[in-house]
Design a protein around this motif. Sequence first.
Motif, PDB file in Angstrom:
ATOM      1  N   ASP A   1     -15.518   8.581   7.013  1.00 47.76           N
ATOM      2  CA  ASP A   1     -16.618   7.627   7.030  1.00 47.76           C
ATOM      3  C   ASP A   1     -16.443   6.525   5.994  1.00 47.76           C
ATOM      4  OD1 ASP A   1     -19.512   7.107   8.040  1.00 47.76           O
ATOM      5  OD2 ASP A   1     -19.690   7.025   5.872  1.00 47.76           O
ATOM      6  N   CYS A   2     -16.039   6.893   4.801  1.00 44.09           N
ATOM      7  CA  CYS A   2     -16.030   5.928   3.701  1.00 44.09           C
ATOM      8  C   CYS A   2     -14.728   5.155   3.568  1.00 44.09           C
ATOM      9  CB  CYS A   2     -16.328   6.653   2.383  1.00 44.09           C
ATOM     10  SG  CYS A   2     -18.012   7.294   2.279  1.00 44.09           S
ATOM     11  N   PHE A   3     -13.603   5.818   3.774  1.00 46.25           N
ATOM     12  CA  PHE A   3     -12.316   5.171   3.510  1.00 46.25           C
ATOM     13  C   PHE A   3     -11.480   4.930   4.764  1.00 46.25           C
ATOM     14  CE2 PHE A   3     -13.554   7.306  -0.427  1.00 46.25           C
ATOM     15  CZ  PHE A   3     -13.463   6.252  -1.317  1.00 46.25           C
ATOM     16  N   GLY A   4     -11.778   5.628   5.855  1.00 47.14           N
ATOM     17  CA  GLY A   4     -11.109   5.342   7.116  1.00 47.14           C
ATOM     18  C   GLY A   4      -9.716   5.898   7.253  1.00 47.14           C
TER      19      GLY A   4
ATOM     20  N   PRO B   1      -8.647   3.722  -3.634  1.00 47.25           N
ATOM     21  CA  PRO B   1      -8.493   3.528  -5.083  1.00 47.25           C
ATOM     22  C   PRO B   1      -7.037   3.319  -5.483  1.00 47.25           C
ATOM     23  CG  PRO B   1      -9.968   5.358  -4.629  1.00 47.25           C
ATOM     24  CD  PRO B   1      -9.358   4.973  -3.319  1.00 47.25           C
ATOM     25  N   LEU B   2      -6.829   2.470  -6.473  1.00 45.06           N
ATOM     26  CA  LEU B   2      -5.480   2.179  -6.944  1.00 45.06           C
ATOM     27  C   LEU B   2      -4.785   3.443  -7.428  1.00 45.06           C
ATOM     28  CD1 LEU B   2      -3.253   0.146  -7.669  1.00 45.06           C
ATOM     29  CD2 LEU B   2      -4.418  -0.221  -9.861  1.00 45.06           C
ATOM     30  N   THR B   3      -5.519   4.332  -8.072  1.00 41.38           N
ATOM     31  CA  THR B   3      -4.908   5.566  -8.568  1.00 41.38           C
ATOM     32  C   THR B   3      -4.361   6.411  -7.428  1.00 41.38           C
ATOM     33  OG1 THR B   3      -7.149   6.471  -8.626  1.00 41.38           O
ATOM     34  CG2 THR B   3      -6.196   5.739 -10.727  1.00 41.38           C
ATOM     35  N   ALA B   4      -5.028   6.389  -6.269  1.00 42.52           N
ATOM     36  CA  ALA B   4      -4.536   7.131  -5.107  1.00 42.52           C
ATOM     37  C   ALA B   4      -3.272   6.485  -4.549  1.00 42.52           C
ATOM     38  CB  ALA B   4      -5.616   7.196  -4.034  1.00 42.52           C
ATOM     39  N   LEU B   5      -3.258   5.173  -4.513  1.00 43.32           N
ATOM     40  CA  LEU B   5      -2.065   4.460  -4.036  1.00 43.32           C
ATOM     41  C   LEU B   5      -0.875   4.741  -4.947  1.00 43.32           C
ATOM     42  CD1 LEU B   5      -3.735   1.021  -3.186  1.00 43.32           C
ATOM     43  CD2 LEU B   5      -3.062   2.798  -1.557  1.00 43.32           C
ATOM     44  N   ASP B   6      -1.131   4.797  -6.245  1.00 40.55           N
ATOM     45  CA  ASP B   6      -0.059   5.086  -7.197  1.00 40.55           C
ATOM     46  C   ASP B   6       0.438   6.523  -7.055  1.00 40.55           C
ATOM     47  OD1 ASP B   6      -0.169   2.527  -8.222  1.00 40.55           O
ATOM     48  OD2 ASP B   6      -1.432   3.067  -9.935  1.00 40.55           O
ATOM     49  N   ALA B   7      -0.477   7.439  -6.714  1.00 41.08           N
ATOM     50  CA  ALA B   7      -0.111   8.854  -6.620  1.00 41.08           C
ATOM     51  C   ALA B   7       0.688   9.163  -5.365  1.00 41.08           C
ATOM     52  CB  ALA B   7      -1.369   9.722  -6.660  1.00 41.08           C
ATOM     53  N   ASN B   8       0.479   8.411  -4.304  1.00 41.46           N
ATOM     54  CA  ASN B   8       1.168   8.669  -3.041  1.00 41.46           C
ATOM     55  C   ASN B   8       1.631   7.354  -2.435  1.00 41.46           C
ATOM     56  OD1 ASN B   8       1.987   9.288  -0.417  1.00 41.46           O
ATOM     57  ND2 ASN B   8       0.428  10.856  -0.144  1.00 41.46           N
ATOM     58  N   PRO B   9       2.936   7.062  -2.465  1.00 41.31           N
ATOM     59  CA  PRO B   9       3.434   5.787  -1.943  1.00 41.31           C
ATOM     60  C   PRO B   9       3.274   5.645  -0.438  1.00 41.31           C
ATOM     61  CG  PRO B   9       5.253   7.262  -2.505  1.00 41.31           C
ATOM     62  CD  PRO B   9       4.007   7.901  -3.021  1.00 41.31           C
ATOM     63  N   ASN B  10       2.933   6.735   0.261  1.00 38.21           N
ATOM     64  CA  ASN B  10       2.728   6.650   1.708  1.00 38.21           C
ATOM     65  C   ASN B  10       1.355   6.091   2.068  1.00 38.21           C
ATOM     66  OD1 ASN B  10       5.257   7.788   2.268  1.00 38.21           O
ATOM     67  ND2 ASN B  10       4.451   9.870   2.118  1.00 38.21           N
ATOM     68  N   LEU B  11       0.429   6.078   1.101  1.00 40.68           N
ATOM     69  CA  LEU B  11      -0.884   5.495   1.349  1.00 40.68           C
ATOM     70  C   LEU B  11      -0.821   3.982   1.277  1.00 40.68           C
ATOM     71  CD1 LEU B  11      -3.398   7.766  -0.629  1.00 40.68           C
ATOM     72  CD2 LEU B  11      -3.262   7.490   1.844  1.00 40.68           C
ATOM     73  N   THR B  12      -1.553   3.327   2.164  1.00 41.77           N
ATOM     74  CA  THR B  12      -1.625   1.865   2.162  1.00 41.77           C
ATOM     75  C   THR B  12      -3.073   1.439   1.980  1.00 41.77           C
ATOM     76  OG1 THR B  12      -1.836   1.808   4.582  1.00 41.77           O
ATOM     77  CG2 THR B  12       0.394   1.630   3.652  1.00 41.77           C
ATOM     78  N   GLN B  13      -3.241   0.246   1.443  1.00 37.96           N
ATOM     79  CA  GLN B  13      -4.582  -0.273   1.187  1.00 37.96           C
ATOM     80  C   GLN B  13      -5.239  -0.707   2.487  1.00 37.96           C
ATOM     81  OE1 GLN B  13      -7.497  -0.256  -0.110  1.00 37.96           O
ATOM     82  NE2 GLN B  13      -6.632  -0.734  -2.149  1.00 37.96           N
TER      83      GLN B  13
ATOM     84  N   PRO C   1      -7.175  -3.185   4.923  1.00 39.03           N
ATOM     85  CA  PRO C   1      -7.055  -4.636   5.038  1.00 39.03           C
ATOM     86  C   PRO C   1      -8.179  -5.367   4.305  1.00 39.03           C
ATOM     87  CG  PRO C   1      -6.691  -3.598   7.162  1.00 39.03           C
ATOM     88  CD  PRO C   1      -7.170  -2.520   6.240  1.00 39.03           C
ATOM     89  N   GLY C   2      -7.809  -6.455   3.626  1.00 41.97           N
ATOM     90  CA  GLY C   2      -8.787  -7.297   2.963  1.00 41.97           C
ATOM     91  C   GLY C   2      -9.001  -6.999   1.501  1.00 41.97           C
ATOM     92  N   TYR C   3      -8.392  -5.907   1.013  1.00 44.68           N
ATOM     93  CA  TYR C   3      -8.531  -5.552  -0.400  1.00 44.68           C
ATOM     94  C   TYR C   3      -7.186  -5.690  -1.105  1.00 44.68           C
ATOM     95  CZ  TYR C   3     -12.980  -3.396   0.965  1.00 44.68           C
ATOM     96  OH  TYR C   3     -14.232  -3.164   1.439  1.00 44.68           O
ATOM     97  N   ASN C   4      -7.243  -6.037  -2.377  1.00 44.46           N
ATOM     98  CA  ASN C   4      -6.031  -6.141  -3.179  1.00 44.46           C
ATOM     99  C   ASN C   4      -5.955  -4.985  -4.170  1.00 44.46           C
ATOM    100  OD1 ASN C   4      -5.264  -8.638  -1.998  1.00 44.46           O
ATOM    101  ND2 ASN C   4      -6.736  -9.709  -3.320  1.00 44.46           N
TER     102      ASN C   4
END
Length: 518
Positions: free
Chosen positions: A171-174, A501-513, A515-518
């Motif tokens: 629901d929240c992060f998709g 969250p940026l910390t999640a992206l840093d923890a797992n390189p397979n996660l992508t942001q 769209p629309g967020y930096n």
Amino acid sequence: MKNMKTNFRKLTVVAILFVMASCSSELDQKPLIGDTLDNLLQNNPGAAKGLVSKMYATFALTGPSGPGSSDIVSNDAGETGFLRGIINLQDFTADDMKNRWGDDGLDQLTTTSNWTQNNKFFRYLFDRVYYTVPQTTNLIVALNQTSGPDKELYISELRFLRSLAYYYMIDCFGKGVLITTENYGTTGALPEASRTELFNYVESELLAIESTLPDHNEYGRANKSAARMLLARLYLNAVVYTGTARYNDALTYVNKVITEGGYTLAPNFVHNFSADNNTSPEIIFPLIADAVSSQSYGNTTYLVNGNLNSETMPLSFFGATDGWGGHRATKAWYNLYGDITTTPDVRGQLFWTAGHTFEMTDYKVWTNGYPSVKFRNSNATGPSTPTSFSNTDFPLFRLADAYLMYAECVVRGATGGSASQALSYVNEVRNRSNATSILQADLTLDFILDERGRELNFEGVRRTDLIRFGKFTGGSYLWPWKGNTLNGTSIPDTYNVFPIPLTALDANPNLTQNPGYN
């Protein structure tokens, strides 16, 4: 009943002995217990129940050692609770409630503006999900290797709790990472799972345990109706989550809750939000709070104390000793009842107006807007003693929601229900609060969205409802401080999901942001 809920919570003492250090990253898969479960079960047959209780507690408490502890990394343990996160992300971002504290990241939620991957409140919910998912999975794996009493029941309950955590990821992060009993303990980063993949997994898990959960369970524990309510919510929002409408399925499962669950509407609406709400016949699945044995700044203490302030309100009347002066409703909520000074609708009378202004011209000023006194720490029946922490359980699922979900599905064209039954359910909800009955012609989607606001606001569903009705982003529906302007402005569709969250992206390189967020 109060003793039952306290005793179930005290079972976490057994589990605390096996809790490991807080997760250092969102995707940490450290086990809750080691390889000693067999010995533990042999020496203490009640240990499994205690460990399962600990997993229930992750939704109600912040950590295993009192209100100052947290299962996840934070400088302020009280901010990290699951319920506190849901209220922050579901109600403060929507039209019903605003917070004035201006904490780092909280203003961005209140004003639906400047959302970034560095906002700590997005991280707290993300971390909470990925604390709960690995730990429940670890327990499922461990229990599968034992033969203790009630093993299958405990495994089904854990699968429900894991599905509940995943629901909020959907629901929240998709999207996110899918940790299952099959890949648990895998070394290396797991692949990103899409919203549809997460949806399909949760659906399959809930369908699998529907028959294994009991019709009735100990208060505070999942039963068939809890699983069916979660399935119904999943299906109700399926068009948002997957692009495919599943209203027929939503109707099927919500109808099972209504006709087979044995629940009835509480005669007194306020009973559902009072300190003795564990005696309400309406609550299907609660998150337990207790002023002594389960103290937390993240459960309903946040809802009760956050809406109180001794400057303008009598704290003891609501069973509290502390008022934090943080939350107030906006006119977008109390206007749903018409003139709240004259409305007969009990729900419209649950705002504190004395010393406060109708308009919220400055959301950081406590007296701007009306505090909601829907949740309180006083008993609905009999005397109560004010306490610093809340005794009020949070009704995550309750029958009135099921009635309104049934009506929405019928209006959206679902088969298997009837328009007359939908109207009857809506009028039962309204009449319980002294609101006038409506006619069949009045039962439109716009009416249902408003009625859900009247009945369910401040219960952690408003943002999801607005998105499903196409009213959250864009400019077709404006509310105070939407887009960080006094009268509201359009916000981008990007905001229909939160940034990873940026910390999640840093923890797992397979996660992508997203769209629309930096």
